[in-house]
Design a protein around this motif. Structure first.
Motif, PDB file in Angstrom:
ATOM      1  N   PHE A 104       0.888  -1.097   0.070  1.00 42.59           N
ATOM      2  CA  PHE A 104      -0.228   0.216   0.406  1.00 42.59           C
ATOM      3  C   PHE A 104       0.775   0.829   0.168  1.00 42.59           C
ATOM      4  CE2 PHE A 104      -2.529  -2.938   2.365  1.00 42.59           C
ATOM      5  CZ  PHE A 104      -3.526  -2.903   1.036  1.00 42.59           C
ATOM      6  N   TYR A 105       0.365   2.351  -0.841  1.00 41.65           N
ATOM      7  CA  TYR A 105       1.069   3.699  -0.473  1.00 41.65           C
ATOM      8  C   TYR A 105       0.862   3.833   1.261  1.00 41.65           C
ATOM      9  CZ  TYR A 105       1.392   8.395  -1.316  1.00 41.65           C
ATOM     10  OH  TYR A 105       2.629  10.084  -1.045  1.00 41.65           O
ATOM     11  N   LEU A 106       1.159   4.612   1.561  1.00 41.13           N
ATOM     12  CA  LEU A 106       2.149   5.366   2.448  1.00 41.13           C
ATOM     13  C   LEU A 106       2.155   6.840   2.148  1.00 41.13           C
ATOM     14  CD1 LEU A 106       3.020   2.761   4.519  1.00 41.13           C
ATOM     15  CD2 LEU A 106       0.695   3.698   5.020  1.00 41.13           C
ATOM     16  N   PRO A 107       1.833   7.832   3.155  1.00 38.08           N
ATOM     17  CA  PRO A 107       1.850   9.487   2.675  1.00 38.08           C
ATOM     18  C   PRO A 107       3.646   9.049   3.233  1.00 38.08           C
ATOM     19  CG  PRO A 107       0.576   9.291   4.237  1.00 38.08           C
ATOM     20  CD  PRO A 107       0.678   7.415   3.904  1.00 38.08           C
ATOM     21  N   SER A 108       4.327  10.124   2.960  1.00 32.52           N
ATOM     22  CA  SER A 108       5.376  11.035   3.302  1.00 32.52           C
ATOM     23  C   SER A 108       4.964  11.813   4.612  1.00 32.52           C
ATOM     24  CB  SER A 108       6.708  11.271   2.300  1.00 32.52           C
ATOM     25  OG  SER A 108       7.170  12.044   2.708  1.00 32.52           O
ATOM     26  N   ALA A 109       4.858  12.051   5.902  1.00 31.34           N
ATOM     27  CA  ALA A 109       3.837  12.543   6.172  1.00 31.34           C
ATOM     28  C   ALA A 109       5.351  12.398   7.858  1.00 31.34           C
ATOM     29  CB  ALA A 109       2.817  12.385   6.406  1.00 31.34           C
TER      30      ALA A 109
ATOM     31  N   LYS B 115      -2.286   6.427   9.533  1.00 35.05           N
ATOM     32  CA  LYS B 115      -2.672   5.126   8.010  1.00 35.05           C
ATOM     33  C   LYS B 115      -2.252   3.596   7.735  1.00 35.05           C
ATOM     34  CE  LYS B 115      -4.037   5.192   3.906  1.00 35.05           C
ATOM     35  NZ  LYS B 115      -5.597   5.889   2.806  1.00 35.05           N
ATOM     36  N   VAL B 116      -1.102   3.688   8.710  1.00 35.34           N
ATOM     37  CA  VAL B 116      -1.172   1.578   8.623  1.00 35.34           C
ATOM     38  C   VAL B 116      -2.267   0.958   9.271  1.00 35.34           C
ATOM     39  CG1 VAL B 116       0.218   0.293   9.414  1.00 35.34           C
ATOM     40  CG2 VAL B 116       1.381   1.545   8.582  1.00 35.34           C
ATOM     41  N   ASP B 117      -2.924   1.922  10.253  1.00 33.49           N
ATOM     42  CA  ASP B 117      -4.330   1.645  11.469  1.00 33.49           C
ATOM     43  C   ASP B 117      -5.056   1.138  10.898  1.00 33.49           C
ATOM     44  OD1 ASP B 117      -2.009   1.100  13.874  1.00 33.49           O
ATOM     45  OD2 ASP B 117      -2.436   3.166  14.682  1.00 33.49           O
TER      46      ASP B 117
END
Length: 94
Positions: A71-76, A84-86
Motif C-alpha cells: 500500500f501507498y503510505l504518505p510521506s508525513a 494510515k497503517v492502522d
C-alpha cells in the motif's frame, strides 16, 4: 515495472513481478504465468506496488491474479503514517 520487456527481465532475472500500474493487469499476469510455466519457472508471484487501500481495488487485483499488495503510505510525520497503517490494518486484517 510495466514496460514492454518487463516479462523478459522477470523471466531472466527475477523471482516475481512487481507492477505499479493496473493497465491490462489480468492479461499481463496470465501471459507472464504462461511464459513462466513454459520456461520451467512455475507460477511466478505478483506483488502490486502502490495500492491505495480501496477494498474494491484490492479485490480487482486479486481477481486479476495479484498475490499481494503493497500500500501507498504518505510521506508525513510518523503519527500520520502510523494512523494510515492502522486504518489499512482495520480494513484488511479484521
Amino acid at each position: 515495472g510495466v514496460g514492454p520487456k518487463v516479462h523478459d527481465r522477470v523471466l531472466a532475472f527475477g523471482d516475481e513481478w512487481m507492477p505499479n500500474r493496473d493497465q491490462d493487469l489480468a492479461a499481463r499476469i496470465a501471459e507472464l504465468r504462461r511464459r513462466g510455466e513454459e520456461a520451467g519457472r512455475g507460477r511466478i508471484p505478483v506483488t502490486y506496488f502502490g495500492a491505495d487501500g480501496d477494498p474494491a481495488q484490492v479485490e480487482r487485483f486479486a481477481e486479476a491474479g495479484v498475490d499481494r499488495c503493497l500500500f501507498y503510505l504518505p510521506s508525513a510525520p510518523a503519527d500520520e503514517v502510523r494512523a494510515k497503517v492502522d486504518e489499512l490494518a482495520g480494513r484488511f486484517l479484521s
